[in-house]
Write an enzyme that holds these catalytic residues in place. Structure first.
Site, PDB file in Angstrom:
ATOM      1  N   TYR A  92      -1.899  -5.369  -1.901  1.00 19.12           N
ATOM      2  CA  TYR A  92      -2.457  -4.839  -3.143  1.00 19.12           C
ATOM      3  C   TYR A  92      -3.398  -5.863  -3.783  1.00 19.12           C
ATOM      4  O   TYR A  92      -4.547  -5.545  -4.103  1.00 19.12           O
ATOM      5  CB  TYR A  92      -1.314  -4.477  -4.099  1.00 19.12           C
ATOM      6  CG  TYR A  92      -1.765  -3.769  -5.355  1.00 19.12           C
ATOM      7  CD1 TYR A  92      -2.143  -2.433  -5.319  1.00 19.12           C
ATOM      8  CD2 TYR A  92      -1.798  -4.434  -6.571  1.00 19.12           C
ATOM      9  CE1 TYR A  92      -2.542  -1.773  -6.468  1.00 19.12           C
ATOM     10  CE2 TYR A  92      -2.196  -3.785  -7.727  1.00 19.12           C
ATOM     11  CZ  TYR A  92      -2.571  -2.454  -7.677  1.00 19.12           C
ATOM     12  OH  TYR A  92      -2.970  -1.806  -8.815  1.00 19.12           O
ATOM     13  N   LYS A 140      -7.445  -5.350  -4.067  1.00 21.95           N
ATOM     14  CA  LYS A 140      -7.965  -5.158  -5.428  1.00 21.95           C
ATOM     15  C   LYS A 140      -8.957  -6.259  -5.797  1.00 21.95           C
ATOM     16  O   LYS A 140      -9.932  -6.009  -6.503  1.00 21.95           O
ATOM     17  CB  LYS A 140      -6.825  -5.060  -6.446  1.00 21.95           C
ATOM     18  CG  LYS A 140      -6.000  -3.786  -6.277  1.00 21.95           C
ATOM     19  CD  LYS A 140      -6.855  -2.537  -6.439  1.00 21.95           C
ATOM     20  CE  LYS A 140      -6.024  -1.269  -6.429  1.00 21.95           C
ATOM     21  NZ  LYS A 140      -6.797  -0.073  -6.784  1.00 21.95           N
TER      22      LYS A 140
END
Length: 187
Positions: A156, A160
């Site tokens: 993640y 991101k």
């Protein structure tokens, strides 16, 4: 950006931030709002509610933006329904895997596909028309994890961060040619 009269596409819009964005664009007078989500029935439900307010102003569509073909099909359907896309909001995202040692290859591949490759595929498809017109708006949802590393979520955080970097790159590279870019980083 003035929303009235634009055609907006929002991914990951069957619920949460994406749904709120689609509803806000609709409320502000977008001529067409495409609600896209892997959850097709959820996207169709959101569009149906918006069409009750203003008939023919929303389209709900199932879309797998984790593939190049899914992005192509989504943009084709959006353009066939409402014409040129003025605003594309790459909001769909996944949070999977944890630390480096326990995250699987599939966790990494899916995270890259949805959290960053989807942005690249959509921008690649839309940019030629936007550059020709001298205007277009690419927005994306990253996360505070794109600015500061989120502990215990390697796929993640890494993807991101990439989403934030891609938005910055788009803005720097094409801002003087009419492209506007925003990157939302909640939290």
């Amino acid at each position: 950006m003035r929303i009235e009269g634009i055609h907006a596409v929002v991914t990951g819009a069957a619920g949460g931030i994406g749904r709120a964005l689609a509803e806000a664009f609709h409320r502000e007078g977008a001529r067409g709002v495409v609600i896209a989500d892997l959850n097709a029935s959820g996207a169709e439900s959101v569009a149906a509610a918006l069409n009750e307010i203003r008939p023919g102003s929303a389209l709900g569509i199932g879309a797998d933006v984790g593939t190049a073909a899914g992005n192509e099909a989504l943009i084709d359907a959006a353009q066939a329904t409402f014409g040129a896309v003025d605003l594309f909001f790459a909001n769909a995202g996944v949070g999977m895997g944890s630390d480096l040692l326990s995250a699987t290859d599939t966790d990494w591949e899916t995270s890259f596909a949805v959290n960053i490759h989807a942005h690249i595929w959509a921008a690649r498809r839309l940019m030629p028309e936007w550059l020709e017109r001298g205007t277009g708006y690419f927005a994306s949802t990253a996360s505070a994890a794109g600015l500061l590393t989120q502990i215990d979520s390697a796929p993640y955080s890494v993807t991101k961060h990439a989403a934030v970097a891609f938005a910055e790159w788009l803005s720097i590279t094409y801002g003087d040619r009419g492209l506007r870019v925003s990157c939302l980083c909640p939290m």
